[in-house]
Every structure is written in C-alpha cells, then in structure tokens.
Design an enzyme around this catalytic site. Structure first.
Site, PDB file in Angstrom:
ATOM      1  N   ALA A  31       0.756  -1.301   0.108  1.00 20.81           N
ATOM      2  CA  ALA A  31      -0.223  -0.138  -0.085  1.00 20.81           C
ATOM      3  C   ALA A  31       0.930   1.317  -0.053  1.00 20.81           C
ATOM      4  CB  ALA A  31      -1.045   0.198   1.081  1.00 20.81           C
ATOM      5  N   PHE A  42      -5.358   0.622   3.390  1.00 18.55           N
ATOM      6  CA  PHE A  42      -6.749   0.126   3.918  1.00 18.55           C
ATOM      7  C   PHE A  42      -6.689  -0.355   5.204  1.00 18.55           C
ATOM      8  CE2 PHE A  42      -5.286  -3.151   1.407  1.00 18.55           C
ATOM      9  CZ  PHE A  42      -5.847  -4.518   1.990  1.00 18.55           C
ATOM     10  N   GLN A 108       0.701  -6.496  -3.523  1.00 19.38           N
ATOM     11  CA  GLN A 108      -0.519  -6.651  -2.715  1.00 19.38           C
ATOM     12  C   GLN A 108      -1.645  -5.700  -3.019  1.00 19.38           C
ATOM     13  OE1 GLN A 108       2.247  -6.022   0.754  1.00 19.38           O
ATOM     14  NE2 GLN A 108       1.141  -7.774   1.636  1.00 19.38           N
ATOM     15  N   ASP A 111      -4.782  -1.539  -7.155  1.00 14.14           N
ATOM     16  CA  ASP A 111      -5.427  -0.519  -7.874  1.00 14.14           C
ATOM     17  C   ASP A 111      -4.886  -0.460  -9.196  1.00 14.14           C
ATOM     18  OD1 ASP A 111      -2.589   0.154  -7.539  1.00 14.14           O
ATOM     19  OD2 ASP A 111      -2.844   0.953  -5.750  1.00 14.14           O
ATOM     20  N   HIS A 128      -3.664  -9.836  -4.451  1.00 14.82           N
ATOM     21  CA  HIS A 128      -5.195  -9.797  -3.775  1.00 14.82           C
ATOM     22  C   HIS A 128      -6.118  -9.192  -4.993  1.00 14.82           C
ATOM     23  CE1 HIS A 128      -2.809  -8.789   0.075  1.00 14.82           C
ATOM     24  NE2 HIS A 128      -2.804 -10.156  -0.069  1.00 14.82           N
ATOM     25  N   CYS A 139     -16.958 -18.728 -14.034  1.00 14.38           N
ATOM     26  CA  CYS A 139     -16.055 -19.199 -15.466  1.00 14.38           C
ATOM     27  C   CYS A 139     -15.088 -18.181 -15.528  1.00 14.38           C
ATOM     28  CB  CYS A 139     -16.988 -19.265 -16.530  1.00 14.38           C
ATOM     29  SG  CYS A 139     -17.645 -17.453 -17.136  1.00 14.38           S
ATOM     30  N   SER A 202       5.863  -1.909   1.897  1.00 13.25           N
ATOM     31  CA  SER A 202       4.716  -2.709   2.661  1.00 13.25           C
ATOM     32  C   SER A 202       5.268  -3.008   4.101  1.00 13.25           C
ATOM     33  CB  SER A 202       4.749  -4.258   1.901  1.00 13.25           C
ATOM     34  OG  SER A 202       4.258  -5.218   2.604  1.00 13.25           O
TER      35      SER A 202
END
Ligand code: ZN
Length: 256
Positions: A31, A42, A108, A111, A128, A139, A202
């Site tokens: 992030a 977040f 991770q 965006d 993620h 599908c 991170s």
C-alpha cells in the site's frame, strides 16, 4: 503528522548500487507505494476498513443484500482504489521492468497502478486481485465495471455473468476468500529465481504475502526494504531505507 524519518545506515545511493548489482530483480509492492497517489492504506488507522466493515466472501456469495452493498461500495468509489494516477514510485518500477532489470512486480495492491504506469500486465503478479474490473466466480469471464454500473444504477440489477449466469464480483480477493493459486505459484517461482528482492511500501505483516521476502532471503537473494516505517522484516534485510517511495526510487532508478 508524519514522523521524522528513522535514522538508518542505508542511503538512496546504497539502494541504487544494490539495484545496479542485481542481475534479476523482483519488486514487491504494498500500500505504501500507492499512498503517494492518494490511495489510502486500507489497513492503517483511518483507512478504509476502519470506516466500513469488510464484506466477507462467504457473505457475498450467500446473501444478495451483501452483494448489493458490495456493488454499491464498488461503484461509489469510496474505497478510493480506482481512478487514481501512478506516481514517481510506480514510474521508477516501470523503468526497471522496461530495462529488463526487474523480471516482474509482485503486488499486494488492487489499484491497477503498475499496469497504468506501463508495466505489461503479464509482468504484474497480483496477490490480492484487481479492483478495476470484475470477473465471474464460475467461469472467470471478465466484465468491465462501467458496463455493470449502468444496470445497477438504472434498474438496481446485481450483476450476473453474461456468459454463464454465475455470480460476478470485483476481481479482488476478499476477506475469507482463498488466496489465488496461480498468482501465488508465479510469485513463488519468481522469488526463487531472483538474486535481489526489493520491497516497496509494505509493512510485511500480511501473510502469506509477507513470506516472499523471507523466501528470497533464505534462497540467497539480497533483500532490500524501502518503507516509511520500520517493518517486521527489517532485521533480515541487507538494506533498509525508511524513506518516501517516490523520491527514493526516483533517485535510485532515475529516468535517462
Ligand atoms: Zn461466468
């Protein structure tokens, strides 16, 4: 309200040297690289999950009202994940990939900013998922958010797959949802094939993602960590730089 940078022994010049010496670099982003694009971290205080409760995968699948709520959030843009622009940190990473120095980017983040900065999609390994589009849970057919938004806003329709009728969800990995096997396997292979592993932004507290830097280190690769705050793995790293990602990476991997 940012604290003064911690005093560490490594410098941007050391980082430039580590990158120059690497023959096969893997970049791992969290992030912190995207906060400089205005995307909130977040998990941090004041971040998205302190303001609204996450919708667990099982609830999304089981409960139409949870699906409605999830889509209302996705289309409102409240999470702040989409519509932002890449920053100097993303552009520096894109240069490392374009020059062949970096084999890939493991992220991770959801965006889409690595792709937006010019990294080919097949060189971005998303642990993620991706919030900028949706996919069918049955599908895997890709659906564009703009298309789904029309029916949702005009008629209140919860999206279903146009191909198989299955449930459609933003292409992120939700809380309670299994980590995606294919990106995890690709990330592991890339980690074991690199001779230098560069973590950008991170805090390395979320597993299994945070296992990759350790895996690289144990496999003999150099480990470098650039993050504003200390991380769980600073003690294992060859280089630790407590710095802003954009300025640090612009200095360490300058444009020609
Ligand atoms: Zn489908």
């Amino acid at each position: 309200m940012s604290a003064a940078p911690s005093r560490t022994s490594s410098t941007r010049t050391d980082l430039a040297r580590l990158i120059a010496d690497a023959r096969r670099l893997v970049v791992f982003t969290g992030a912190g690289i995207s906060t400089e694009s205005g995307i909130p971290d977040f998990r941090s205080p004041g971040g998205v999950w302190s303001q609204m409760k996450p919708i667990y995968f099982q609830d999304f699948v089981a409960d139409p009202e949870k699906r409605r709520e999830a889509w209302a959030r996705a289309f409102s843009g409240r999470a702040g994940w989409t519509g932002r622009e890449p920053n100097a940190g993303h552009r520096a990473v894109a240069r490392l990939v374009a020059s062949g120095k970096a084999a890939c980017v493991i992220t991770q983040n959801v965006d889409n900013l690595h792709q937006a900065s010019g990294v080919p999609a097949d060189k971005v390994i998303e642990l993620h998922g991706n919030a900028s589009y949706a996919s069918c849970l049955e599908c895997a057919e890709r659906h564009e958010l703009a298309d789904l938004k029309v029916g949702f806003e005009k008629a209140g329709e919860i999206p279903y797959c146009r191909r198989c009728g299955g449930l459609v969800k933003t292409a992120t990995i939700s809380f309670g949802q299994q980590m995606p096997a294919e990106p995890m396997a690709r990330a592991e292979a890339a980690t074991l094939a690199c001779d230098a592993f560069l973590v950008l932004g991170s805090s390395l507290v979320v597993y299994p993602a945070a296992g990759f830097p350790l895996m690289a280190r144990r496999n003999g690769a150099k480990l470098a960590i650039v993050n504003r705050e200390p991380t769980e793995l600073d003690g294992y790293a060859d280089l630790v730089l407590h710095d802003e990602i954009g300025p640090a990476m612009s200095a360490a991997a300058p444009a020609n």
